[in-house]
Scaffold this motif. Structure first.
Motif, PDB file in Angstrom:
ATOM      1  N   PRO A  68      -5.888  -4.817  10.617  1.00  0.00           N
ATOM      2  CA  PRO A  68      -7.314  -4.892  10.266  1.00  0.00           C
ATOM      3  C   PRO A  68      -7.996  -3.527  10.306  1.00  0.00           C
ATOM      4  O   PRO A  68      -8.865  -3.245   9.466  1.00  0.00           O
ATOM      5  N   SER A  69      -7.605  -2.680  11.261  1.00  0.00           N
ATOM      6  CA  SER A  69      -8.175  -1.333  11.333  1.00  0.00           C
ATOM      7  C   SER A  69      -7.840  -0.524  10.090  1.00  0.00           C
ATOM      8  O   SER A  69      -8.681   0.194   9.547  1.00  0.00           O
ATOM      9  N   GLU A  70      -6.610  -0.673   9.602  1.00  0.00           N
ATOM     10  CA  GLU A  70      -6.184   0.018   8.382  1.00  0.00           C
ATOM     11  C   GLU A  70      -7.021  -0.420   7.186  1.00  0.00           C
ATOM     12  O   GLU A  70      -7.503   0.398   6.400  1.00  0.00           O
ATOM     13  N   ILE A  71      -7.215  -1.723   7.025  1.00  0.00           N
ATOM     14  CA  ILE A  71      -7.998  -2.259   5.907  1.00  0.00           C
ATOM     15  C   ILE A  71      -9.460  -1.823   6.029  1.00  0.00           C
ATOM     16  O   ILE A  71     -10.100  -1.450   5.042  1.00  0.00           O
ATOM     17  N   TYR A  72     -10.002  -1.863   7.218  1.00  0.00           N
ATOM     18  CA  TYR A  72     -11.394  -1.488   7.476  1.00  0.00           C
ATOM     19  C   TYR A  72     -11.665  -0.048   7.068  1.00  0.00           C
ATOM     20  O   TYR A  72     -12.703   0.270   6.499  1.00  0.00           O
ATOM     21  N   ARG A  73     -10.708   0.826   7.305  1.00  0.00           N
ATOM     22  CA  ARG A  73     -10.929   2.247   7.077  1.00  0.00           C
ATOM     23  C   ARG A  73     -10.483   2.725   5.707  1.00  0.00           C
ATOM     24  O   ARG A  73     -11.103   3.593   5.101  1.00  0.00           O
ATOM     25  N   PHE A  74      -9.386   2.179   5.194  1.00  0.00           N
ATOM     26  CA  PHE A  74      -8.790   2.737   3.980  1.00  0.00           C
ATOM     27  C   PHE A  74      -8.688   1.766   2.811  1.00  0.00           C
ATOM     28  O   PHE A  74      -8.207   2.129   1.745  1.00  0.00           O
ATOM     29  N   GLY A  75      -9.108   0.520   2.996  1.00  0.00           N
ATOM     30  CA  GLY A  75      -9.068  -0.419   1.884  1.00  0.00           C
ATOM     31  C   GLY A  75      -7.806  -1.269   1.880  1.00  0.00           C
ATOM     32  O   GLY A  75      -6.986  -1.226   2.795  1.00  0.00           O
ATOM     33  N   THR A  76      -7.643  -2.033   0.804  1.00  0.00           N
ATOM     34  CA  THR A  76      -6.633  -3.084   0.762  1.00  0.00           C
ATOM     35  C   THR A  76      -5.277  -2.639   0.220  1.00  0.00           C
ATOM     36  O   THR A  76      -4.427  -3.481  -0.066  1.00  0.00           O
ATOM     37  N   GLU A  77      -5.064  -1.350   0.065  1.00  0.00           N
ATOM     38  CA  GLU A  77      -3.780  -0.876  -0.474  1.00  0.00           C
ATOM     39  C   GLU A  77      -2.599  -1.420   0.329  1.00  0.00           C
ATOM     40  O   GLU A  77      -1.554  -1.776  -0.225  1.00  0.00           O
ATOM     41  N   TYR A  78      -2.775  -1.493   1.641  1.00  0.00           N
ATOM     42  CA  TYR A  78      -1.682  -1.947   2.512  1.00  0.00           C
ATOM     43  C   TYR A  78      -1.248  -3.378   2.193  1.00  0.00           C
ATOM     44  O   TYR A  78      -0.128  -3.777   2.511  1.00  0.00           O
ATOM     45  N   TRP A  79      -2.128  -4.139   1.557  1.00  0.00           N
ATOM     46  CA  TRP A  79      -1.809  -5.525   1.211  1.00  0.00           C
ATOM     47  C   TRP A  79      -0.549  -5.605   0.334  1.00  0.00           C
ATOM     48  O   TRP A  79       0.167  -6.613   0.342  1.00  0.00           O
ATOM     49  N   PHE A  80      -0.268  -4.558  -0.430  1.00  0.00           N
ATOM     50  CA  PHE A  80       0.891  -4.574  -1.325  1.00  0.00           C
ATOM     51  C   PHE A  80       2.217  -4.571  -0.565  1.00  0.00           C
ATOM     52  O   PHE A  80       3.278  -4.739  -1.172  1.00  0.00           O
ATOM     53  N   LEU A  81       2.153  -4.379   0.751  1.00  0.00           N
ATOM     54  CA  LEU A  81       3.383  -4.512   1.544  1.00  0.00           C
ATOM     55  C   LEU A  81       3.984  -5.902   1.365  1.00  0.00           C
ATOM     56  O   LEU A  81       5.203  -6.071   1.445  1.00  0.00           O
ATOM     57  N   GLY A  82       3.143  -6.886   1.098  1.00  0.00           N
ATOM     58  CA  GLY A  82       3.631  -8.250   0.895  1.00  0.00           C
ATOM     59  C   GLY A  82       4.619  -8.370  -0.252  1.00  0.00           C
ATOM     60  O   GLY A  82       5.441  -9.297  -0.269  1.00  0.00           O
ATOM     61  N   CYS A  83       4.558  -7.438  -1.202  1.00  0.00           N
ATOM     62  CA  CYS A  83       5.510  -7.470  -2.330  1.00  0.00           C
ATOM     63  C   CYS A  83       6.937  -7.217  -1.863  1.00  0.00           C
ATOM     64  O   CYS A  83       7.900  -7.593  -2.544  1.00  0.00           O
ATOM     65  N   SER A  84       7.088  -6.559  -0.721  1.00  0.00           N
ATOM     66  CA  SER A  84       8.429  -6.232  -0.220  1.00  0.00           C
ATOM     67  C   SER A  84       9.085  -7.407   0.494  1.00  0.00           C
ATOM     68  O   SER A  84      10.294  -7.393   0.731  1.00  0.00           O
ATOM     69  N   TYR A  85       8.294  -8.420   0.846  1.00  0.00           N
ATOM     70  CA  TYR A  85       8.827  -9.500   1.672  1.00  0.00           C
ATOM     71  C   TYR A  85       9.888 -10.325   0.948  1.00  0.00           C
ATOM     72  O   TYR A  85      10.826 -10.820   1.582  1.00  0.00           O
ATOM     73  N   PHE A  86       9.745 -10.484  -0.366  1.00  0.00           N
ATOM     74  CA  PHE A  86      10.685 -11.338  -1.094  1.00  0.00           C
ATOM     75  C   PHE A  86      12.111 -10.785  -0.998  1.00  0.00           C
ATOM     76  O   PHE A  86      13.020 -11.453  -0.491  1.00  0.00           O
ATOM     77  N   LEU A  87      12.312  -9.542  -1.478  1.00  0.00           N
ATOM     78  CA  LEU A  87      13.654  -8.946  -1.392  1.00  0.00           C
ATOM     79  C   LEU A  87      14.044  -8.673   0.052  1.00  0.00           C
ATOM     80  O   LEU A  87      15.218  -8.788   0.421  1.00  0.00           O
TER      81      LEU A  87
END
Length: 527
Positions: A68-87
Motif C-alpha cells: 500500500p505504501s508503494e501504491i500511495y507514493r508511486f501509483g499503480t505500476e506495481y499492480w502489473f506484478l500480477g501478470c507474472s503470477y500465471f507463469l
C-alpha cells in the motif's frame, strides 16, 4: 492513537487460536510421533488448505505494510506484478512439483545430491539456512517497530509474544499445525485489509471518487514498456522479472516445496498451485486498493507533522488508526492482520529450517537414528530456531540502516538457488564442479551489486539508528513479495540520479538482471 479493550481482545484471540491449533495437533492423531507426521503432515493434506498456506508463507507483515505504501507514493505500476503470477505458478505446477514429488523427498536439497553430489547438497542447504535465519528475525522485528512508532505498542512485548506463540505451535504441532494456522491467519489478513478498504472508501465518498482522485493526480499507471533497467518499475521488470521471483519462491524454496510434498497425491499438490493463483490476485488487489484509498483519504485530510516525518511504511498504520479509530475493535483486527503475516512467515521458516537441518545435516551423518528420537530432534530443532529468531530480532534492533541489507539478502540468495536447481534439471551435461562454481559466482555477483549499492548510499546518509531505515524502509527485494521503497519524490533514469536519491530499487532490478538473464555463451548461467 491508543488501543481499546476490544482491540486488545481481538489481538489476544488471534494468539490463543493459533496456539490452540498447535496444541490440538500435538495431542490428537499420531501426536507427532514420527518424522513424517511432524515434518510432512503424514503426506495427507488436500489442495485447499495447502493453497492458503502457500499464500500465507510469504505474505509477510512487511508486504502488508509495503505494497500500500508503494501504491500511495508511486501509483499503480506495481499492480502489473500480477501478470507474472500465471507463469510463476504454472511452471512450478508442471515442472518442479512432479520432479520433487515423484522422488518422495523430504528436503528439497536431497535432489541436489541425487543429481550432483553431497557437496552441492550441503552448499544449497547452507545457503538456504543463511537466507532464512537472516530474514526471519527481520520479519519479526520490523512490523513491531513500525507498530510501536504509530501506536506506542511495546516493541519487545510484540516480539516476544509473537515469537513464543509461533515457536510453541510449530514445535508442538508440526507442519499440520503450521498449515492450519496459516489458513486461519489468511482469513484474518483478508478481514483486516477488507475492513480498512471498506471503512476508508466510505469516508472518502465511494470507490468511484477514490479512482477519480487517483486518476487526477496521476496515480493510475499505464503499461510502461521502457526497457531501461534503471527505471524504477516497468512492465518488463514486474511482469517478466516477477516470473523469476515466483519461481524462486514457489518452485524451489523449501518452505513451499515442503507443502507440496505433504499433499496426499501429486494431483493435490498441482491443484494447490492452481488454487493459490486467484488467491494471489486477490491479495495483490486488496493491497493496491488499500494504497489508493489511503491516497484519496489524504487528499481530503491534512497530514499531521508527525505523519509528514514518518517513514512510508508507517503511513499505512497511521491511516488505519485515522479511519478505524472510531470503530472499536477494527484497529485491533488490522494489527491481528499484520501479525498474522508475521506468524505465518516465521512458522514456515521454523518448520522448513528444522527439516533441512534434520534431513541434510544430521541424518546423513548419524547412522540408525530411532524414529522417536529423530522426531524429538526435529521438535528441538524447531524450538531452537524459534529462540534463534528472537535473537535475530534483537540483533535487528541494533542494526539500524544495515536492516535494509538484511532483508535484501533474502532476495539476493533466491536467484542463485533457483539457478542451481534449474541447472540440474535442464542441463544434463552439467556436473558438480560447475554447480558449485555457478552457485558461488551467482551469490558473489548478487551480493556485489546489492550490498555494494547500499554501501555507496549509506556513505552519504547517516540515519538515526533507532529509526527503521526511513531512507530505505523495510519494504524491499525483487525476489520476494516485498518491494524497495525510496525517499525520492520523483523517479530518476540515471545511475547518478539513483544514487543521489537513495533509490535502492534500481540496484534491486540490476541484481535481478544479473541473477536471471541468460548470456548466450554461458549455459551455466541459465537462470
Amino acid at each position: 492513537m491508543k488501543f481499546t479493550v476490544a482491540d486488545y481482545a481481538i489481538f489476544v484471540l488471534l494468539l490463543v487460536f493459533s496456539a490452540g491449533i498447535g496444541l490440538f495437533y500435538a495431542l490428537s492423531g499420531g501426536k507427532q510421533r514420527t518424522v513424517q507426521e511432524f515434518l510432512l503432515a503424514n503426506r495427507s493434506m488436500t489442495f485447499l488448505p495447502l493453497a492458503f498456506s502457500l499464500l500465507a508463507t510469504f505474505q509477510s507483515a512487511v508486504a502488508i505494510l509495503g505494497v500500500p505504501s508503494e501504491i500511495y507514493r508511486f501509483g499503480t505500476e506495481y499492480w502489473f506484478l500480477g501478470c507474472s503470477y500465471f507463469l510463476g505458478l504454472l511452471i512450478p505446477a508442471h515442472v518442479f512439483i512432479p520432479i520433487f514429488y515423484r522422488l518422495r523427498l523430504t528436503s528439497t536439497y536431497e535432489y541436489l545430491e541425487l543429481r550432483f553430489n553431497k557437496v552441492v547438497r550441503l552448499c544449497g542447504t547452507a545457503t538456504f539456512i543463511f537466507q532464512m535465519v537472516i530474514y526471519m528475525g527481520v520479519v519479526l522485528y520490523a512490523p513491531a517497530l513500525a507498530l510501536n512508532a504509530v501506536t506506542k505498542f511495546d516493541i519487545w512485548a510484540s516480539v516476544l509474544t509473537i515469537g513464543i506463540v509461533c515457536t510453541l505451535y510449530t514445535a508442538l504441532g508440526g507442519l499440520k499445525a503450521v498449515i492450519w494456522t496459516d489458513v486461519f491467519q489468511t482469513f484474518v489478513m483478508f478481514a483486516g485489509q477488507v475492513a480498512v478498504i471498506v471503512v476508508g472508501t466510505i469516508k472518502v465518498g465511494g470507490i468511484g471518487r477514490v479512482w477519480q482522485l487517483a486518476a487526477e493526480k496521476g496515480k493510475i499507471s499505464g503499461i510502461d514498456l521502457n526497457p531501461d533497467p534503471y527505471e524504477r518499475h516497468t512492465f518488463w521488470t514486474l511482469a517478466f522479472g516477477g516470473v523469476f521471483m515466483m519461481l524462486a519462491l514457489y518452485g524451489v524454496n523449501q518452505a513451499q516445496v515442503q507443502r507440496y510434498l505433504s499433499s496426499r497425491s501429486e494431483r493435490q499438490a498441482v491443484l494447490s498451485c492452481y488454487a493459490v493463483f486467484p488467491c494471489q490476485q486477490i491479495v495483490l488487489c486488496l493491497s493496491c486498493l488499500t494504497g489508493l484509498v489511503m491516497f484519496a483519504y489524504y487528499q481530503d485530510h491534512q497530514l499531521t507533522q508527525e505523519q509528514l516525518n514518518a517513514s512510508p511504511d508507517q503511513m499505512v498504520l497511521y491511516f488505519v488508526m485515522d479511519v478505524l479509530q472510531e470503530v472499536p475493535g477494527l484497529p485491533g483486527l488490522f494489527v491481528a492482520c499484520l501479525f498474522s503475516g508475521s506468524l505465518s512467515t516465521i512458522s514456515s521458516a521454523f518448520n522448513s529450517l528444522a527439516t533441512v537441518t534434520m534431513e541434510d545435516l544430521i541424518r546423513p551423518y548419524v547412522a540408525n537414528i530411532p524414529e522417536r528420537r529423530a522426531t524429538l530432534y526435529s521438535k528441538l530443532l524447531a524450538l531452537g530456531y524459534g529462540l534463534l529468531c528472537l535473537g535475530m530480532a534483537y540483533i535487528s534492533s541494533m542494526m539500524g540502516p544495515v536492516l535494509q541489507a538484511a532483508i535484501s539478502i533474502f532476495g539476493m540468495v533466491g536467484g542463485p538457488l533457483l539457478g542451481l536447481f534449474c541447472l540440474g534439471m535442464f542441463f544434463p551435461c552439467a556436473n558438480s564442479v560447475g554447480a558449485v562454481v555457478g552457485l558461488i559466482a551467482g551469490l558473489a555477483m548478487a551480493f556485489w551489486v546489492g550490498i555494494g549499492s547500499m554501501v555507496i548510499n549509506y556513505q552519504s546518509v547517516s540515519p538515526d539508528p533507532t529509526v527503521l531505515a526511513t531512507d530505505g524502509n523495510l519494504t524491499t527485494a525483487v525476489m520476494t513479495t516485498l518491494l524497495t521503497s525510496t525517499t525520492a519524490p520523483e523517479r530518476s533514469n540515471t545511475w547518478e540520479g539513483c544514487k543521489s536519491q537513495n533509490d535502492f530499487s534500481s540496484a534491486a532490478t540490476i541484481t535481478l538482471l544479473f541473477a536471471c538473464k541468460v548470456p548466450r555463451n554461458a549455459p551455466l548461467w541459465s537462470t
